[in-house]
Design a protein around this motif. Structure first.
Motif, PDB file in Angstrom:
ATOM      1  N   SER A 238       0.778  -1.204  -0.207  1.00  0.00           N
ATOM      2  CA  SER A 238      -0.404  -0.132  -0.291  1.00  0.00           C
ATOM      3  C   SER A 238       1.310   1.243  -0.382  1.00  0.00           C
ATOM      4  CB  SER A 238      -1.052  -0.490   1.137  1.00  0.00           C
ATOM      5  OG  SER A 238      -1.583  -1.399   1.120  1.00  0.00           O
ATOM      6  N   ARG A 239       2.369   0.902  -0.136  1.00  0.00           N
ATOM      7  CA  ARG A 239       3.058   2.080  -0.219  1.00  0.00           C
ATOM      8  C   ARG A 239       2.476   2.996  -1.124  1.00  0.00           C
ATOM      9  NH1 ARG A 239       9.272   3.107   1.539  1.00  0.00           N
ATOM     10  NH2 ARG A 239       9.499   5.354   0.595  1.00  0.00           N
ATOM     11  N   ALA A 240       2.555   3.365  -1.683  1.00  0.00           N
ATOM     12  CA  ALA A 240       2.450   4.041  -3.719  1.00  0.00           C
ATOM     13  C   ALA A 240       0.804   4.348  -3.019  1.00  0.00           C
ATOM     14  CB  ALA A 240       2.552   3.404  -4.962  1.00  0.00           C
ATOM     15  N   SER A 241       0.147   4.042  -3.149  1.00  0.00           N
ATOM     16  CA  SER A 241      -1.296   4.750  -2.396  1.00  0.00           C
ATOM     17  C   SER A 241      -1.085   5.556  -1.377  1.00  0.00           C
ATOM     18  CB  SER A 241      -2.402   3.283  -2.304  1.00  0.00           C
ATOM     19  OG  SER A 241      -2.408   2.563  -1.575  1.00  0.00           O
ATOM     20  N   LEU A 242      -0.642   5.329  -0.533  1.00  0.00           N
ATOM     21  CA  LEU A 242      -1.081   6.073   0.943  1.00  0.00           C
ATOM     22  C   LEU A 242       0.099   7.388   0.443  1.00  0.00           C
ATOM     23  CD1 LEU A 242      -0.097   3.279   3.434  1.00  0.00           C
ATOM     24  CD2 LEU A 242      -2.048   4.802   3.442  1.00  0.00           C
TER      25      LEU A 242
END
Length: 379
Positions: A238-242
């Motif tokens: 989820s890093r990119a979306s966060l």
């Protein structure tokens, strides 16, 4: 004592299950016990001098998953353990419990991951059906164990509600030497604070895996709080979306060991977001580091956080509750200091050595149960 640990996760994969297994093995070695590790490959050939036996594995959603192996009975028969320890069993662990039952070896299962909720979240429209099926599977596989240990009272009740028999409470230890309030005075921490809060902002941080089940998106509630610098430690799918959701936050990536301890020490407030945690190890680490903690009033945090004393619990179903809790701590430095000191005191005696002593006592209880004729004292 000879212990065979069958674990769903092990090095080089780093997560809560791996960390717990490694700390248990460290303490078993220090106490003079013998152990064998069975885990998905690839993995080191040994750990702390204990042999590691690998089985074939596959990677699913960045997790290495071991495939059930009928070779396990031979491995256990050759090692001749006094007890089998199944760490967060689901696939490989289920096979380990079945092998132990076939060989008449006592077995203890450790329930650590809320797999039904995880599968429901990732199951799309069929999530509810998948969740029910997974609970049936969990009830079956834990019936194979002589004892199932769970990390919190909330989880203990949940397993009871789903018909899992023979359960008991076993918590988790924390390294109070590594995570220490005094690290705040170290040069590395001062440099990190200068980077995160160049204008003297209050640093609010999250530590953990960046994945949907961790609900890190909740931090959007506090991203625009005046005078706050938001720091996120960890990595995952989820890093990119966060990063898109929280463009002003500082993402430090995955950290372990001393760099992780420095990250905790650089924070002023620790914010936990997941509502499906069976325990909440990062809460203990933050408390050991002397931080006030904010967490959902759900799952494992209910056992860890004492509201108004070591931190605050918020209602995850009430929009703005997280913002209100964090905002109150940001506005009151004296309260932060008082809660941080109380949190440190609460976890000061939760060493892994003490928790593993409890675990060994649980092992002994299934090896020589109180009802066993072998434990009856002759008149």
């Amino acid at each position: 004592m000879r212990i065979a640990i069958v674990t769903e996760s092990f090095l080089p994969t780093l997560n809560g299950v791996t960390t717990s297994v490694c700390r248990v093995l460290d303490c078993l070695r220090a106490a003079g016990h013998e152990a064998l590790v069975v885990c998905p490959g690839p993995a080191p050939s040994s750990y702390q001098g204990f042999p590691v036996h690998t089985v074939m594995g596959v990677t699913l959603r960045q997790f290495r998953v071991g495939l059930p192996s009928y070779d396990l009975e031979r491995v256990l028969k050759d090692f001749q353990p006094d007890v089998v320890h199944a760490a967060s069993p689901f696939g490989l662990g289920a096979r380990g419990l079945a092998a132990a039952r076939n060989l008449r070896i006592p077995a203890v299962a450790i329930y650590q991951t809320d797999m039904p909720s995880y599968l429901k979240q990732h199951g799309g429209r069929a999530g509810g059906i998948v969740e029910k099926a997974s609970w049936r599977w969990i009830r079956h596989l834990h019936t194979l164990a002589d004892l199932t240990l769970v990390p919190s009272s909330q989880t203990l009740q949940e397993l009871s509600d789903h018909g899992v028999p023979r359960t008991a409470l076993w918590s988790r230890g924390v390294d109070t030497v590594m995570f220490d309030p005094d690290r705040r005075h170290e040069a590395e921490v001062s440099d990190l604070r200068d980077m995160l809060a160049p204008r003297g902002e209050t640093i609010v941080g999250y530590v953990g895996r960046l994945a949907p089940e961790k609900e890190v998106h909740r931090l959007a509630e506090i991203a625009d709080l005046p005078g706050v610098s938001l720091c996120i430690v960890g990595d995952g799918p989820s890093r990119a979306s966060l990063e898109r959701l929280l463009p002003r936050a500082s993402f430090l990536g995955y950290r372990s060991g001393l760099p992780l301890a420095h990250a905790y020490a650089a924070l002023d407030v620790f914010a936990h977001t997941g509502t499906k945690e069976t325990f909440g190890q990062t809460l203990q680490e933050a408390m050991a580091a002397g931080l006030p903690v904010v967490a959902p009033a759900a799952g494992g945090p209910l056992d860890i956080v004492r509201p108004g004393v070591t931190g605050l619990l918020f209602d995850p179903d009430h929009g703005g509750a997280l913002r209100q809790a964090v905002g109150g701590l940001v506005a009151d430095a004296t309260m932060r200091e008082r809660m941080g000191s109380a949190g440190r005191a609460k976890v000061a005696d939760r060493s892994w050595a003490g928790l593993v002593d409890e675990l060994v006592a649980y092992y002994q209880s299934v090896i020589e149960p109180s009802w066993s004729p072998r434990t009856t004292t002759a008149a």
